[in-house]
Design a protein around this motif. Structure first.
Motif, PDB file in Angstrom:
ATOM      1  N   PRO A   2      43.205  -4.235 -79.712  1.00  0.00           N
ATOM      2  CA  PRO A   2      43.253  -3.038 -80.567  1.00  0.00           C
ATOM      3  C   PRO A   2      44.670  -2.612 -80.931  1.00  0.00           C
ATOM      4  CG  PRO A   2      42.681  -2.444 -78.305  1.00  0.00           C
ATOM      5  CD  PRO A   2      42.638  -3.936 -78.379  1.00  0.00           C
ATOM      6  N   ASN A   3      45.662  -3.087 -80.186  1.00  0.00           N
ATOM      7  CA  ASN A   3      47.051  -2.729 -80.471  1.00  0.00           C
ATOM      8  C   ASN A   3      47.718  -3.679 -81.460  1.00  0.00           C
ATOM      9  OD1 ASN A   3      47.081  -0.504 -78.641  1.00  0.00           O
ATOM     10  ND2 ASN A   3      47.314  -1.940 -76.942  1.00  0.00           N
ATOM     11  N   ARG A   4      47.023  -4.754 -81.828  1.00  0.00           N
ATOM     12  CA  ARG A   4      47.587  -5.718 -82.757  1.00  0.00           C
ATOM     13  C   ARG A   4      47.499  -5.177 -84.183  1.00  0.00           C
ATOM     14  NH1 ARG A   4      45.937  -9.419 -86.042  1.00  0.00           N
ATOM     15  NH2 ARG A   4      43.745  -9.115 -85.478  1.00  0.00           N
ATOM     16  N   LYS A   5      48.536  -5.435 -84.962  1.00  0.00           N
ATOM     17  CA  LYS A   5      48.568  -4.995 -86.357  1.00  0.00           C
ATOM     18  C   LYS A   5      48.235  -6.183 -87.264  1.00  0.00           C
ATOM     19  CE  LYS A   5      52.109  -1.547 -85.263  1.00  0.00           C
ATOM     20  NZ  LYS A   5      52.075  -1.843 -83.802  1.00  0.00           N
ATOM     21  N   GLY A   6      48.327  -5.968 -88.564  1.00  0.00           N
ATOM     22  CA  GLY A   6      48.133  -7.068 -89.500  1.00  0.00           C
ATOM     23  C   GLY A   6      46.683  -7.378 -89.780  1.00  0.00           C
ATOM     24  N   PHE A   7      46.375  -8.666 -89.913  1.00  0.00           N
ATOM     25  CA  PHE A   7      45.032  -9.087 -90.282  1.00  0.00           C
ATOM     26  C   PHE A   7      44.001  -8.622 -89.266  1.00  0.00           C
ATOM     27  CE2 PHE A   7      47.647 -12.582 -92.195  1.00  0.00           C
ATOM     28  CZ  PHE A   7      47.432 -12.225 -93.506  1.00  0.00           C
ATOM     29  N   LYS A   8      42.815  -8.357 -89.767  1.00  0.00           N
ATOM     30  CA  LYS A   8      41.718  -8.001 -88.877  1.00  0.00           C
ATOM     31  C   LYS A   8      41.360  -9.197 -87.995  1.00  0.00           C
ATOM     32  CE  LYS A   8      39.716  -4.339 -91.727  1.00  0.00           C
ATOM     33  NZ  LYS A   8      38.491  -3.822 -92.404  1.00  0.00           N
TER      34      LYS A   8
ATOM     35  N   ALA B  94      53.796  -7.590 -89.244  1.00  0.00           N
ATOM     36  CA  ALA B  94      52.423  -7.343 -88.828  1.00  0.00           C
ATOM     37  C   ALA B  94      51.519  -8.551 -89.016  1.00  0.00           C
ATOM     38  CB  ALA B  94      51.852  -6.145 -89.601  1.00  0.00           C
ATOM     39  N   ASN B  95      51.607  -9.182 -90.173  1.00  0.00           N
ATOM     40  CA  ASN B  95      50.637 -10.217 -90.526  1.00  0.00           C
ATOM     41  C   ASN B  95      51.059 -11.625 -90.129  1.00  0.00           C
ATOM     42  OD1 ASN B  95      50.283  -7.827 -92.348  1.00  0.00           O
ATOM     43  ND2 ASN B  95      48.481  -8.962 -92.968  1.00  0.00           N
ATOM     44  N   VAL B  96      52.355 -11.867 -90.051  1.00  0.00           N
ATOM     45  CA  VAL B  96      52.832 -13.199 -89.692  1.00  0.00           C
ATOM     46  C   VAL B  96      53.164 -13.289 -88.205  1.00  0.00           C
ATOM     47  CG1 VAL B  96      54.613 -14.948 -90.108  1.00  0.00           C
ATOM     48  CG2 VAL B  96      53.717 -13.602 -92.020  1.00  0.00           C
ATOM     49  N   LEU B  97      53.747 -12.239 -87.653  1.00  0.00           N
ATOM     50  CA  LEU B  97      54.270 -12.310 -86.287  1.00  0.00           C
ATOM     51  C   LEU B  97      53.429 -11.600 -85.236  1.00  0.00           C
ATOM     52  CD1 LEU B  97      58.070 -11.800 -87.023  1.00  0.00           C
ATOM     53  CD2 LEU B  97      56.805 -13.947 -86.771  1.00  0.00           C
ATOM     54  N   ASP B  98      52.590 -10.652 -85.621  1.00  0.00           N
ATOM     55  CA  ASP B  98      51.783  -9.941 -84.622  1.00  0.00           C
ATOM     56  C   ASP B  98      50.482 -10.710 -84.409  1.00  0.00           C
ATOM     57  OD1 ASP B  98      50.887  -8.167 -82.778  1.00  0.00           O
ATOM     58  OD2 ASP B  98      50.865  -6.421 -84.089  1.00  0.00           O
ATOM     59  N   ILE B  99      50.599 -11.792 -83.641  1.00  0.00           N
ATOM     60  CA  ILE B  99      49.496 -12.717 -83.415  1.00  0.00           C
ATOM     61  C   ILE B  99      49.314 -12.930 -81.917  1.00  0.00           C
ATOM     62  CG2 ILE B  99      49.802 -13.891 -85.624  1.00  0.00           C
ATOM     63  CD1 ILE B  99      51.344 -16.071 -84.155  1.00  0.00           C
ATOM     64  N   ASN B 100      48.412 -13.799 -81.566  1.00  0.00           N
ATOM     65  CA  ASN B 100      48.203 -14.158 -80.165  1.00  0.00           C
ATOM     66  C   ASN B 100      49.528 -14.562 -79.531  1.00  0.00           C
ATOM     67  OD1 ASN B 100      47.465 -15.403 -77.709  1.00  0.00           O
ATOM     68  ND2 ASN B 100      45.582 -16.222 -78.563  1.00  0.00           N
TER      69      ASN B 100
END
Length: 245
Positions: A178-184, A234-240
């Motif tokens: 829930p704390n991850r940003k960017g893509f759903k 958010a979308n490129v770097l906030d990943i697993n």
């Protein structure tokens, strides 16, 4: 030692005298900007899907194990995408949203809930896959989160991948943290870590705003410096975290 094992050992056991990021970058410094943007001509493997050789080999092992252990028939519905392919997706969605009466900026925000801006997709690298289970009858809408939930048609696939994908070097990219940003969250999108980690490290050195402005994408006049910075963060770097190196 083959190239795959060498990369894996590098990622896991690098010595203290050299940083993983620098070593990986040097290891794959021959990766061109065109390859990172989906404009290269990589050697790819697979039938009805395209992956780099190491990812392809481990995918076959994972597919075999899933079927033997759980009766899950992993099928790839999307793998390598060229820049032009991603551009067609972008143009279609952008035009559809404008026809629905959305403003350009709102249309862009709607697109990047699930889809990437051309030139920023991990699918450009030949390391990422979108998967379904081919065993049950497939619904008309494949890649939606409900299909992968507890009572969803692909729940067995989701359970098996959660418990086992890492054994074959694949990790879900956009988690349900829930704390991850960017893509759903995308429980269908997995990435082959031994290759995608160094690709991401090299990708981070690019001036994405300048590149996108030169591409003259429809709607790109609304790509401000702040928007691209926030998008990359958010979308490129906030990943697993397992895929960050």
């Amino acid at each position: 030692m083959n190239r795959k094992n060498f990369i894996q050992n590098t990622l896991l056991g690098i010595g203290a005298l050299i940083t993983p990021t620098n070593f990986i970058w040097n290891l794959l410094e021959d990766i061109s900007t065109k390859e990172l943007l989906g404009k290269g001509s990589p050697t790819l493997y697979g039938k009805n899907y395209k992956l780099r050789q190491e990812a392809y080999q481990d995918f076959l092992l994972m597919k075999k194990a899933a079927y033997q252990e759980a009766g899950v028939n992993i099928q790839i519905v999307s793998s390598y995408r060229s820049f032009s392919h991603q551009k067609r997706i972008w143009n279609r969605k952008y035009n559809n949203y404008l026809q629905q009466g959305l403003s350009p900026t709102v249309a862009i925000q709607k697109i990047i809930e699930y889809s990437t801006i051309p030139g920023t997709s991990r699918h450009h690298w030949g390391t990422d896959i979108d998967i379904i289970d081919g065993t049950p009858k497939t619904p008309s809408d494949l890649l939606i989160a409900e299909n992968y939930n507890k009572n969803g048609v692909f729940s067995n696939l989701n359970t098996w991948m959660t418990n086992n994908a890492h054994k074959y070097n694949f990790y879900v990219v956009y988690t349900d943290n829930p704390n991850r940003k960017g893509f759903k969250p995308e429980p269908w999108h997995f990435s082959y870590a031994p290759l995608s980690i160094p690709y991401l490290q090299k990708y981070k050195t690019l001036d994405i705003l300048s590149i996108l402005q030169k591409e003259s994408l429809i709607g790109s006049e609304h790509f401000s410096k702040q928007f691209i910075q926030e998008y990359v963060f958010a979308n490129v770097l906030d990943i697993n975290p397992h895929l960050l190196g």
